[in-house]
Structures are given as C-alpha cells and as structure tokens.
Design an enzyme around this catalytic site. Structure first.
Site, PDB file in Angstrom:
ATOM      1  N   THR A 130       0.820  -1.208   0.000  1.00 45.11           N
ATOM      2  CA  THR A 130       0.000   0.000   0.000  1.00 45.11           C
ATOM      3  C   THR A 130       0.858   1.264   0.000  1.00 45.11           C
ATOM      4  O   THR A 130       1.885   1.333   0.662  1.00 45.11           O
ATOM      5  CB  THR A 130      -0.933   0.004   1.221  1.00 45.11           C
ATOM      6  N   GLU A 131       0.385   2.266  -0.733  1.00 44.16           N
ATOM      7  CA  GLU A 131       1.068   3.556  -0.816  1.00 44.16           C
ATOM      8  C   GLU A 131       0.060   4.681  -0.600  1.00 44.16           C
ATOM      9  O   GLU A 131      -1.165   4.442  -0.636  1.00 44.16           O
ATOM     10  CB  GLU A 131       1.743   3.710  -2.188  1.00 44.16           C
ATOM     11  N   PRO A 132       0.526   5.919  -0.395  1.00 49.88           N
ATOM     12  CA  PRO A 132      -0.406   7.031  -0.199  1.00 49.88           C
ATOM     13  C   PRO A 132      -1.432   7.182  -1.316  1.00 49.88           C
ATOM     14  O   PRO A 132      -2.572   7.554  -1.062  1.00 49.88           O
ATOM     15  CB  PRO A 132       0.524   8.249  -0.124  1.00 49.88           C
ATOM     16  N   GLY A 135      -4.058   2.416  -2.641  1.00 45.92           N
ATOM     17  CA  GLY A 135      -4.586   1.530  -1.614  1.00 45.92           C
ATOM     18  C   GLY A 135      -5.427   0.455  -2.280  1.00 45.92           C
ATOM     19  O   GLY A 135      -4.937  -0.581  -2.697  1.00 45.92           O
ATOM     20  N   ILE A 161       1.811  -0.203   6.645  1.00 43.46           N
ATOM     21  CA  ILE A 161       2.497  -1.492   6.590  1.00 43.46           C
ATOM     22  C   ILE A 161       2.470  -2.122   7.984  1.00 43.46           C
ATOM     23  O   ILE A 161       3.211  -1.724   8.887  1.00 43.46           O
ATOM     24  CB  ILE A 161       3.950  -1.325   6.096  1.00 43.46           C
ATOM     25  N   ARG A 246      -8.883 -12.520   1.980  1.00 51.41           N
ATOM     26  CA  ARG A 246     -10.317 -12.240   1.888  1.00 51.41           C
ATOM     27  C   ARG A 246     -11.142 -13.365   2.515  1.00 51.41           C
ATOM     28  O   ARG A 246     -12.180 -13.106   3.131  1.00 51.41           O
ATOM     29  CB  ARG A 246     -10.700 -12.017   0.423  1.00 51.41           C
ATOM     30  N   GLY A 343     -25.347   1.677  27.236  1.00 50.71           N
ATOM     31  CA  GLY A 343     -24.138   2.322  27.729  1.00 50.71           C
ATOM     32  C   GLY A 343     -23.025   1.352  28.047  1.00 50.71           C
ATOM     33  O   GLY A 343     -21.836   1.652  27.833  1.00 50.71           O
ATOM     34  N   GLU A 366      -7.483  -4.059   3.134  1.00 51.68           N
ATOM     35  CA  GLU A 366      -7.294  -5.237   2.278  1.00 51.68           C
ATOM     36  C   GLU A 366      -8.378  -5.343   1.206  1.00 51.68           C
ATOM     37  O   GLU A 366      -8.833  -6.426   0.861  1.00 51.68           O
ATOM     38  CB  GLU A 366      -7.226  -6.521   3.118  1.00 51.68           C
ATOM     39  N   GLY A 367      -8.783  -4.203   0.683  1.00 48.91           N
ATOM     40  CA  GLY A 367      -9.791  -4.158  -0.368  1.00 48.91           C
ATOM     41  C   GLY A 367     -11.087  -3.563   0.140  1.00 48.91           C
ATOM     42  O   GLY A 367     -11.917  -4.287   0.690  1.00 48.91           O
TER      43      GLY A 367
END
Length: 385
Positions: A130-132, A135, A161, A246, A343, A366-367
C-alpha cells in the site's frame, strides 16, 4: 453442495472452541498492549497451541507444518474471531507468520535466507504494498525498482504497513516497467530492513489499536537475485496473498458475529427494563434474529468457497463476496450488540467496542467494499448481461 464439515474438522473446531472459551477469553482484555500480544501471553498460548497440535497450520507438511487446506484454516480463523485477545493483523499464536508468497514462490537459495529463518522463529517479515496514492487501486503503485547492473535501485514510499517496525525484511511490491503497469510491469522484491536507504518514517495510531508504519525507500540497492518469481510477476503474486486474506476476513467475521450473538442473547435474558426482560421485546428480538440469519448465510459461503479452493477451483469472485459480506455483516452484528447493551456496550469492560472498531476497519482494509463491488459488477455484467 453439502457444507457439513468433515469429522476431523468438527473435532478441530471443538478443540479450539474449548481452548478459546476456557483459556483465552477470560484474559482477552489484558492480553495485549497496543497492537501486540504481551510476551507472557504469547509464550503461554503458543505452548498450548503446540500441545493441542494446532501449530504452523498453513505450512506444508514437507516444511514441518500441518499443511491444512483453506477450509481447515477457515475453521481456525472462525474460532479465533470470537475473541479480541489476538491482534487482528499481526502474528497470532498458531505458528509463525508465514506468507503464502514465501511458501509458494521462493527459489531454494531464497528459502535458505528468508523462509527457513521465519519457520524457525528467527525472523519476521511484512508485505510492503500500500502507498499514499495506491490503496484499493493496487495497480497504481509508484515505488520503482530500476535495474542497475546486478542490482535494483528502489525509490518510493509505503504506507499502512502492518508489522513494518518489527520486520527483518520486506516483500516490496514495486514498478519495474512503468509502461506495462499491472500487466507485467510490477514485481515483488525481497528487501532486508537494515539495507541503507530503508527508513521507518512514522508509526500511525489508528482506531483499531494497530500501529502500521510509513516506510521510505531512498536509493535502496538490492541484488537482482532478490526478485521473487520472474520480473513482472509481482501483481499476480500479491493477489495470490490477498485472496487468502479475503477468506480470512469472512471467517473472522463469522466468529465476531457468533460471539456478539452469544453476548447479546444472554444479556437480553438477564436485563430487565420496565418490568420485563429485554428478550421479551420485539425491538430486541429482531436484531438478534438478523445476526443469526447472517451467520447462517455467511458460514456456507465461506466454507463452500474454501472447499472449492481446496478442490483446485478459481475462487476469485467468491472471495470478494466473502470479504464484502463478511466485513459488513460482522460490523452490523457488533453494532447491534452494542445497541442492545446500551451504555455498557461503550465501555472497555466488554469486548463489544473492540469488535465494533475492528470490524469497521475491516470494511476498508485489504480491499474496500466499493472496489470489491466494482469488480463484482463487472463479473455480474459479463455473466448475466
């Protein structure tokens, strides 16, 4: 298809149910600190897992593991989903964190340096994908690996990560041919964490208690022999890993749903308001039935999909359903359970708020469900249009 579990898997589930109910759940609120299990609990529970014969469940028998199929692993994930004792995204207690990438795609020389130390518990690993700006759209990654003689030079940044700050090496998904992109231009390269140019930029606090890392790669030189598979196979390799993930999402969600149903039904019988137990009120009965119905729908979907994988079938689209429906239904179960408790459901005296936070995060990670539904829409239009 008959989704009745084989006798050996029913026995496995019974063993795990007793272990988790009797030995794990009583300590689930004090077993972890931040994103990690406390060392004393990890040592104790890993010892019990070995004694119970549920150790290295996903490692092939030729490597010293149990070699369980995906259906058997789904049963294990289901049972562990019933407790908040284990970190959702970090190594658990049933063996060392062995990625399918390491088990399936490494050459013999790579196994010697990277796989065997993991199996012996000497090293830890993390996948850096993953990157900025990449995703859910994994094909949009920008981290590059440029060939320079007998080395690759890696530049870029990875985000979210899990386990990045404790990893001895990374499985870095990076671009080796920008023109080809996801169709043969993305590769997987093993990068030692102590390689010059690798830097943990920060650890991010999240609502789930996880602390994933942001990692920078600046002119990181890695030998060409560290590539996993062939150049350009990285996207395919990474997707193999995520397919198993998944199914895990769907199975863990079943465990969450079942525990929430147990908690809510028991409380509804005990709690009296305006002279009657909550269990006698339709407003409480209906959400309990909704959770129960969702469990009955999810379990055959997850078990059936895992069984088809074990039979050698393509489960890609059904795995999308397992995650999309599982994460959503798991979150709804935790939300309904929280509402029934009122509560008290908001307090850390009970595991409900942790289930709620974890399951809400699962819908994204993850998706995200929007990406999964987009892929499923293409499949539906092709099959039925």
């Amino acid at each position: 298809m008959d989704f009745e579990l084989p006798e050996e898997l029913r026995m496995l589930r019974g063993t795990l149910r007793r272990f988790i109910d009797d030995e794990i759940i009583p300590h689930e609120r004090v077993s972890y600190e931040g994103p990690d299990l406390k060392p004393e609990f990890r040592a104790k529970w890993e010892g019990r897992a070995r004694a119970l014969g549920v150790w290295q469940i996903d490692v092939p028998e030729e490597y010293g593991g149990m070699g369980l199929g995906l259906l058997a692993r789904a049963v294990v994930w289901e049972e562990t989903g019933r407790t908040i004792a284990f970190p959702r995204r970090k190594p658990w207690i049933f063996g060392h964190d062995i990625s399918p990438i390491l088990l399936r795609f490494l050459r013999d020389d790579q196994k010697e340096k990277y796989l065997w130390p993991i199996l012996r518990g000497e090293k830890q690993t993390a996948i850096a994908q993953t990157e900025p700006d990449a995703g859910g759209d994994a094909a949009a990654i920008r981290t590059s690996a440029v060939r320079d003689g007998d080395h690759y030079v890696i530049n870029g940044m990875k985000r979210f990560i899990t386990g990045g700050d404790s990893a001895d090496f990374f499985k870095v998904i990076c671009v080796t041919d920008k023109e080809k992109g996801a169709r043969g231009g993305i590769s997987c390269i093993l990068v030692d964490a102590d390689t010059p140019g690798v830097e943990i930029l920060r650890r991010q606090e999240t609502v789930m208690d996880d602390r994933p890392c942001e990692i920078g790669f600046s002119d990181v030189r890695v030998p060409v022999e560290n590539i996993v598979g062939a150049e350009g196979d990285g996207f395919k390799i990474a997707q193999t890993w995520i397919t198993f993930g998944r199914i895990r999402h769907g199975a863990l969600a079943i465990g969450v749903m079942e525990r929430c149903l147990e908690l809510a039904a028991s409380y509804a019988k005990q709690r009296v308001t305006f002279g009657k137990p909550l269990a006698e009120r339709q407003a409480i009965q209906w959400p309990l039935v909704d959770i129960y119905a969702d469990i009955q729908l999810m379990r055959p979907l997850v078990h059936g999909t895992a069984s088809r994988h074990d039979a050698g079938e393509d489960i890609r689209y059904d795995s999308y359903l397992c995650k999309y429906l599982g994460d959503r239904k798991g979150y709804e179960a935790a939300d309904r359970c929280m509402q029934i408790f009122g509560g008290m459901g908001l307090t850390t005296d009970l595991p409900i708020e942790k289930f709620w936070r974890d399951m809400r995060s699962m819908i994204i990670t993850e998706g995200p469900e929007e990406v999964l539904k987009m892929a499923l829409a293409r499949h539906v239009l092709q099959e039925y249009g």
